[in-house]
Structure formats: structure tokens, C-alpha cells
Design a protein around this motif. Structure first.
Motif, PDB file in Angstrom:
ATOM      1  N   TRP A  38     -10.121  15.294   8.018  1.00 28.50           N
ATOM      2  CA  TRP A  38     -10.107  15.115   6.565  1.00 28.50           C
ATOM      3  C   TRP A  38     -10.838  16.250   5.870  1.00 28.50           C
ATOM      4  CZ3 TRP A  38      -7.027  11.807   4.223  1.00 28.50           C
ATOM      5  CH2 TRP A  38      -6.580  10.656   4.903  1.00 28.50           C
ATOM      6  N   HIS A  39     -10.206  16.737   4.783  1.00 26.49           N
ATOM      7  CA  HIS A  39     -10.826  17.726   3.907  1.00 26.49           C
ATOM      8  C   HIS A  39     -10.766  17.165   2.480  1.00 26.49           C
ATOM      9  CE1 HIS A  39     -10.906  21.089   6.899  1.00 26.49           C
ATOM     10  NE2 HIS A  39      -9.966  20.312   7.460  1.00 26.49           N
ATOM     11  N   PHE A  40     -11.729  17.574   1.649  1.00 23.36           N
ATOM     12  CA  PHE A  40     -11.836  16.986   0.310  1.00 23.36           C
ATOM     13  C   PHE A  40     -11.870  18.067  -0.752  1.00 23.36           C
ATOM     14  CE2 PHE A  40     -13.542  14.093   3.421  1.00 23.36           C
ATOM     15  CZ  PHE A  40     -12.971  12.874   3.077  1.00 23.36           C
ATOM     16  N   ALA A  41     -11.099  17.823  -1.819  1.00 22.69           N
ATOM     17  CA  ALA A  41     -11.039  18.779  -2.922  1.00 22.69           C
ATOM     18  C   ALA A  41     -11.581  18.127  -4.181  1.00 22.69           C
ATOM     19  CB  ALA A  41      -9.601  19.238  -3.159  1.00 22.69           C
ATOM     20  N   ILE A  42     -12.388  18.888  -4.919  1.00 21.71           N
ATOM     21  CA  ILE A  42     -12.897  18.408  -6.204  1.00 21.71           C
ATOM     22  C   ILE A  42     -12.103  19.108  -7.302  1.00 21.71           C
ATOM     23  CG2 ILE A  42     -14.893  18.248  -7.733  1.00 21.71           C
ATOM     24  CD1 ILE A  42     -16.681  18.346  -5.257  1.00 21.71           C
ATOM     25  N   TYR A  43     -11.355  18.307  -8.107  1.00 25.34           N
ATOM     26  CA  TYR A  43     -10.530  18.893  -9.169  1.00 25.34           C
ATOM     27  C   TYR A  43     -11.368  19.091 -10.426  1.00 25.34           C
ATOM     28  CZ  TYR A  43      -6.060  18.444  -6.733  1.00 25.34           C
ATOM     29  OH  TYR A  43      -5.018  18.595  -5.847  1.00 25.34           O
ATOM     30  N   PRO A  44     -11.083  20.110 -11.203  1.00 27.80           N
ATOM     31  CA  PRO A  44     -11.839  20.377 -12.427  1.00 27.80           C
ATOM     32  C   PRO A  44     -11.508  19.353 -13.523  1.00 27.80           C
ATOM     33  CG  PRO A  44     -10.012  21.897 -12.239  1.00 27.80           C
ATOM     34  CD  PRO A  44     -10.056  21.138 -10.944  1.00 27.80           C
ATOM     35  N   ILE A  45     -12.354  19.291 -14.549  1.00 28.37           N
ATOM     36  CA  ILE A  45     -12.117  18.423 -15.704  1.00 28.37           C
ATOM     37  C   ILE A  45     -10.778  18.790 -16.355  1.00 28.37           C
ATOM     38  CG2 ILE A  45     -12.984  17.709 -17.960  1.00 28.37           C
ATOM     39  CD1 ILE A  45     -14.693  16.811 -15.582  1.00 28.37           C
ATOM     40  N   GLY A  46     -10.008  17.751 -16.690  1.00 32.34           N
ATOM     41  CA  GLY A  46      -8.725  17.981 -17.351  1.00 32.34           C
ATOM     42  C   GLY A  46      -7.539  18.089 -16.414  1.00 32.34           C
ATOM     43  N   ARG A  47      -7.781  18.157 -15.105  1.00 33.66           N
ATOM     44  CA  ARG A  47      -6.695  18.327 -14.149  1.00 33.66           C
ATOM     45  C   ARG A  47      -5.868  17.034 -14.053  1.00 33.66           C
ATOM     46  NH1 ARG A  47      -6.130  21.939  -9.835  1.00 33.66           N
ATOM     47  NH2 ARG A  47      -4.032  21.714  -8.992  1.00 33.66           N
ATOM     48  N   SER A  87     -17.000   8.046   2.932  1.00 36.10           N
ATOM     49  CA  SER A  87     -18.181   7.547   2.234  1.00 36.10           C
ATOM     50  C   SER A  87     -18.842   8.658   1.424  1.00 36.10           C
ATOM     51  CB  SER A  87     -19.182   6.978   3.245  1.00 36.10           C
ATOM     52  OG  SER A  87     -20.327   6.478   2.595  1.00 36.10           O
ATOM     53  N   GLY A  88     -19.104   8.391   0.167  1.00 38.29           N
ATOM     54  CA  GLY A  88     -19.742   9.369  -0.714  1.00 38.29           C
ATOM     55  C   GLY A  88     -18.781  10.381  -1.305  1.00 38.29           C
ATOM     56  N   LYS A  89     -17.491  10.237  -1.060  1.00 45.80           N
ATOM     57  CA  LYS A  89     -16.506  11.212  -1.578  1.00 45.80           C
ATOM     58  C   LYS A  89     -15.696  10.649  -2.772  1.00 45.80           C
ATOM     59  CE  LYS A  89     -17.342  14.181   1.787  1.00 45.80           C
ATOM     60  NZ  LYS A  89     -18.172  13.365   2.687  1.00 45.80           N
ATOM     61  N   ASP A  90     -16.296   9.710  -3.486  1.00 44.66           N
ATOM     62  CA  ASP A  90     -15.593   9.083  -4.610  1.00 44.66           C
ATOM     63  C   ASP A  90     -15.038  10.129  -5.580  1.00 44.66           C
ATOM     64  OD1 ASP A  90     -16.735   6.976  -3.345  1.00 44.66           O
ATOM     65  OD2 ASP A  90     -17.889   6.238  -5.062  1.00 44.66           O
ATOM     66  N   GLY A  91     -13.779   9.922  -6.016  1.00 39.74           N
ATOM     67  CA  GLY A  91     -13.178  10.780  -7.026  1.00 39.74           C
ATOM     68  C   GLY A  91     -12.602  12.063  -6.498  1.00 39.74           C
ATOM     69  N   ARG A  92     -12.728  12.322  -5.203  1.00 40.69           N
ATOM     70  CA  ARG A  92     -12.178  13.559  -4.650  1.00 40.69           C
ATOM     71  C   ARG A  92     -10.771  13.322  -4.092  1.00 40.69           C
ATOM     72  NH1 ARG A  92     -17.433  16.271  -1.505  1.00 40.69           N
ATOM     73  NH2 ARG A  92     -18.933  15.811  -3.183  1.00 40.69           N
ATOM     74  N   ILE A  93     -10.036  14.390  -3.895  1.00 42.77           N
ATOM     75  CA  ILE A  93      -8.718  14.303  -3.290  1.00 42.77           C
ATOM     76  C   ILE A  93      -8.898  14.507  -1.787  1.00 42.77           C
ATOM     77  CG2 ILE A  93      -6.375  15.196  -3.236  1.00 42.77           C
ATOM     78  CD1 ILE A  93      -7.219  13.931  -5.907  1.00 42.77           C
ATOM     79  N   ALA A  94      -8.552  13.465  -0.995  1.00 40.93           N
ATOM     80  CA  ALA A  94      -8.676  13.533   0.464  1.00 40.93           C
ATOM     81  C   ALA A  94      -7.365  14.075   1.036  1.00 40.93           C
ATOM     82  CB  ALA A  94      -8.991  12.153   1.026  1.00 40.93           C
ATOM     83  N   ASP A 140      -1.038  14.028   4.525  1.00 39.20           N
ATOM     84  CA  ASP A 140      -1.324  12.916   3.606  1.00 39.20           C
ATOM     85  C   ASP A 140      -2.390  13.340   2.597  1.00 39.20           C
ATOM     86  OD1 ASP A 140       0.483  11.296   4.795  1.00 39.20           O
ATOM     87  OD2 ASP A 140      -0.983   9.986   5.814  1.00 39.20           O
ATOM     88  N   ARG A 141      -2.144  12.955   1.320  1.00 44.15           N
ATOM     89  CA  ARG A 141      -3.097  13.239   0.244  1.00 44.15           C
ATOM     90  C   ARG A 141      -3.370  11.929  -0.487  1.00 44.15           C
ATOM     91  NH1 ARG A 141      -3.214  18.577  -1.599  1.00 44.15           N
ATOM     92  NH2 ARG A 141      -3.404  17.839  -3.764  1.00 44.15           N
ATOM     93  N   LEU A 142      -4.639  11.562  -0.659  1.00 44.89           N
ATOM     94  CA  LEU A 142      -5.017  10.332  -1.339  1.00 44.89           C
ATOM     95  C   LEU A 142      -6.180  10.602  -2.284  1.00 44.89           C
ATOM     96  CD1 LEU A 142      -4.483   9.625   1.962  1.00 44.89           C
ATOM     97  CD2 LEU A 142      -4.502   7.305   0.981  1.00 44.89           C
ATOM     98  N   LEU A 143      -6.235   9.815  -3.364  1.00 42.89           N
ATOM     99  CA  LEU A 143      -7.375   9.891  -4.276  1.00 42.89           C
ATOM    100  C   LEU A 143      -8.407   8.880  -3.798  1.00 42.89           C
ATOM    101  CD1 LEU A 143      -8.882  10.744  -6.837  1.00 42.89           C
ATOM    102  CD2 LEU A 143      -7.474   9.119  -8.132  1.00 42.89           C
ATOM    103  N   VAL A 144      -9.605   9.334  -3.493  1.00 45.02           N
ATOM    104  CA  VAL A 144     -10.654   8.458  -2.981  1.00 45.02           C
ATOM    105  C   VAL A 144     -11.227   7.645  -4.145  1.00 45.02           C
ATOM    106  CG1 VAL A 144     -12.853   8.313  -1.775  1.00 45.02           C
ATOM    107  CG2 VAL A 144     -11.200  10.114  -1.164  1.00 45.02           C
ATOM    108  N   PRO A 145     -11.127   6.293  -4.096  1.00 44.18           N
ATOM    109  CA  PRO A 145     -11.620   5.463  -5.196  1.00 44.18           C
ATOM    110  C   PRO A 145     -13.131   5.268  -5.100  1.00 44.18           C
ATOM    111  CG  PRO A 145     -10.699   4.073  -3.495  1.00 44.18           C
ATOM    112  CD  PRO A 145     -10.474   5.491  -3.036  1.00 44.18           C
ATOM    113  N   PRO A 146     -13.732   4.654  -6.133  1.00 43.84           N
ATOM    114  CA  PRO A 146     -15.179   4.387  -6.078  1.00 43.84           C
ATOM    115  C   PRO A 146     -15.537   3.459  -4.916  1.00 43.84           C
ATOM    116  CG  PRO A 146     -14.349   4.190  -8.326  1.00 43.84           C
ATOM    117  CD  PRO A 146     -13.152   4.339  -7.446  1.00 43.84           C
ATOM    118  N   ALA A 147     -16.719   3.641  -4.371  1.00 41.09           N
ATOM    119  CA  ALA A 147     -17.262   2.808  -3.289  1.00 41.09           C
ATOM    120  C   ALA A 147     -16.417   2.856  -2.030  1.00 41.09           C
ATOM    121  CB  ALA A 147     -17.432   1.370  -3.765  1.00 41.09           C
TER     122      ALA A 147
END
Length: 356
Positions: A49-58, A35-42, A21-28
Motif C-alpha cells: 500500500w502507498h498513500f497520496a495526499i491530495y491538495p485542497i480543492g482536488r 491506521s492513521g491515514k484518514d483522508g488519503r488515497i490508498a 486498486d485505489r480507495l479513499l481512506v475514511p476517518p478512523a
């Protein structure tokens, strides 16, 4: 290739995720891991759970929305792909819906009132004058199939132009109605050409001539038996009705002296079985011979040659006919007034043309 996620709408860390499963973690977002992983791909793996930070423009594709999102310069996920400047002349005409040799939108007609079932791209219509169903209240608007099986309604702006396939003409929206861009006559009924004569049919009296009150077909008259059945291509279309005939004039006693004025003969157009004329005009003038008795002479024309402009009421078939209504010569003090009528019509020509 773009990555996809199931959703971006789950704020609480899921309690029973499946591996992969892959989800985009929303704000709050909340939860031990989220918790604290807003904007990351879970991403859920067997180890948790593992979290990825995508670069600008992705770009990512949100599956439950069917939409792309991009990560902007502030690190926020925004719907769409961002601002893209296209190179001039970079989109081929064949990539535009409905376009082949031209980008002009092509509509089937302007008369359909009920949305056709199972439309296919790029079928389009100008919605008819009495729409029903999901088109109710949308008369005159554009309905175009952009996705197979459904229509998108577009409210036209002044100056918009389309091609009407049924009229075989370009039409332009003037801000309130669609008008032919070419001003052409798109349909012709007739001409009815007759070499024989038709005679006087009599009738039930006459009435005073008026520029505003239509004459009636029950009056004393000479009707032309030739009729034209015309089906307009759109409601409100302008119809030009032309009639020409040689007239043999005659007079005869009315059997009464009750008429109080001289009445010119009238050429009139009737539609279907409606009693009142839809268009009419006088076809001779009156010269008084004796003002004291109102005796008069009719300045007769050997031919009538008239054109009338009327509006098509709808797109149903209608029967049009011509009638030459008798005039009256009023003799004050005489025992009989006189009809002045066409005893015969010959060399007749009758035609209807419809404007785009």
C-alpha cells in the motif's frame, strides 16, 4: 482529467486487494498500513500500500456512489464540487434539458394517469386526475424524464408555468390547479347548424321548476335530435354550451286538472343517458290573466338563445343534447290544465367550446 477511487466506505484495510486498486481512506480506518491515514488515497501496488495526499480543492470520483467529492479548506472530503460562481450568460439555452428556443417546460398533456413505459429525455406530463402505479397519489404534479427510462416527480409551486402541447397553450399553477395562462378556448365541437324543423315529442308529465333541483328528460318535452359528442382534453375543463333556435309555441290539454301551479317552459342540457339535466334555464315568463282561476298567459319569445357553463367530468367521450321542456298553464276549477310547449324548433344552432 479526474482521478477515481473504488469506494470511501471501507474502514478496515482490505485483506486481498488487487494491484491498481485505489480507495479513499475514511476517518478512523484500521489496519497495519491504513491506521492513521484518514483522508488519503490508498493505492495498492506490487510492493504494497502507498498513500497520496491530495491538495485542497482536488476532485475525485467515487465509483460505487457515482459522485464527485472535493477536498475542502479543512482537508475533509465533501460531496459535490463546492461552490462555483458561474459567469453571467455563460450557460447556453441548449444545455438546459428540454429547452430549444425557450426554457419553458413543455408537457405532453394533463390526462395520462399511468406512467408511460420507456420514457426519453425530456418527455414530461402533468399527471392526470386518477393516477395509477408509481404515479398513484400524484395527481396534478409534474412528471419529467430527466434520465432515459424513468420519471422524476416535481411538486409545482404557485406561479409555475408550462406549455401544454395537446392544448397548444401556456398553463399556470395557481397553488391548487393548473389554469390556462391565455384564457383561450382550445376545442370546439360543432357548431351543428340545422335548417329543418323538429317537432313535439310528448312525454310523461312535468314537474315544478327549481333553481337547484334539475329537471328530468322523462317530462313532456320537445327534444332536439341533433347531438354533439365531445371529448374533453382534461377533466374539470370548463365547457360553454350554446344553443339557439326559432320556437313555434302551442298549447294543448293535459287530460288532467291535477296541476296546482303555473310552470314555465325550460331549456335543458342533458349528458349521455343520464335522466337529470346538467344545466337549465326558463325560456318564457308567465303573466296571470285571472288571479281567481290562475289562468295565465305565457310571454313567449320567438327565439331561444342561451349559453350554459358546465364542467367536463373526465376525458371520455360524452354525448350532449338539448331538450325544451313544456310549461303548464294551471286552470283552477277547469277540467283540463294545459301544456305550453314548443310545437317545432327550427333554424337551430348548437355548439360546445372547451376552455384551456
Amino acid at each position: 482529467m479526474f482521478d477515481s477511487v473504488l469506494t470511501r466506505s471501507i474502514s478496515d484495510q482490505p485483506s486481498g486487494p488487487e494491484v491498481g486498486d485505489r480507495l479513499l481512506v475514511p476517518p478512523a480506518a484500521t489496519g497495519v498500513d491504513w491506521s492513521g491515514k484518514d483522508g488519503r488515497i490508498a493505492i495498492y501496488l506490487e510492493s504494497g500500500w502507498h498513500f497520496a495526499i491530495y491538495p485542497i480543492g482536488r476532485l475525485i470520483f467515487i465509483e460505487d456512489e457515482g459522485a464527485f467529492y472535493h477536498r475542502d479548506q479543512n482537508g475533509s472530503w465533501i460531496a459535490g464540487v463546492g461552490t462555483i460562481a458561474l459567469v453571467a450568460s455563460s450557460i447556453p439555452i441548449t444545455s438546459i434539458i428540454g429547452a430549444k428556443a425557450s426554457t419553458l417546460l413543455k408537457v405532453e398533456n394533463q390526462t395520462i394517469n399511468a406512467p408511460p413505459s420507456s420514457p426519453v429525455v425530456p418527455t414530461a406530463y402533468i399527471i392526470g386526475p386518477s393516477p395509477t402505479g408509481s404515479w398513484s397519489g400524484q395527481s396534478g404534479k409534474l412528471a419529467i424524464c430527466l434520465v432515459t427510462g424513468s420519471f422524476t416527480i416535481i411538486n409545482p409551486d404557485e406561479g409555475d408555468e408550462v406549455y401544454d402541447k395537446s392544448l397548444k397553450a401556456d398553463i399556470k399553477f395557481n397553488g391548487s390547479v393548473w389554469l390556462s395562462a391565455a384564457g383561450s378556448w382550445v376545442a370546439i365541437s360543432g357548431p351543428v347548424l340545422t335548417t329543418g324543423s323538429t317537432g313535439f315529442a310528448g312525454g310523461g308529465g312535468t314537474s315544478l321548476y327549481s333553481d337547484t333541483v334539475p329537471p328530468v328528460n322523462t317530462a313532456t318535452a320537445t327534444p332536439d335530435p341533433a347531438t354533439i359528442t365531445h371529448t374533453a382534453k382534461r377533466a374539470g375543463a370548463l365547457l360553454r354550451i350554446s344553443y339557439r333556435a326559432r320556437v313555434t309555441w302551442a298549447s294543448g290539454n293535459t287530460g288532467t286538472s291535477s296541476y296546482t301551479s303555473n310552470i314555465p317552459a325550460v331549456l335543458a342540457v342533458f349528458r349521455d343517458s343520464v335522466t337529470n339535466a346538467i344545466a337549465w334555464c326558463t325560456v318564457n315568463n308567465i303573466t296571470f290573466v285571472d288571479p281567481g282561476t290562475f289562468a295565465a298567459t305565457f310571454n313567449d319569445l320567438p327565439f331561444v338563445n342561451e349559453e350554459f357553463l358546465v364542467t367536463a367530468p373526465d376525458t371520455a367521450a360524452h354525448v350532449y343534447k338539448i331538450v325544451l321542456l313544456a310549461g303548464i298553464n294551471d286552470f283552477t276549477g277547469a277540467s283540463n290544465d294545459q301544456y305550453h310547449y314548443a310545437s317545432a324548433l327550427s333554424r337551430r344552432q348548437f355548439m360546445i367550446e372547451e376552455s384551456a
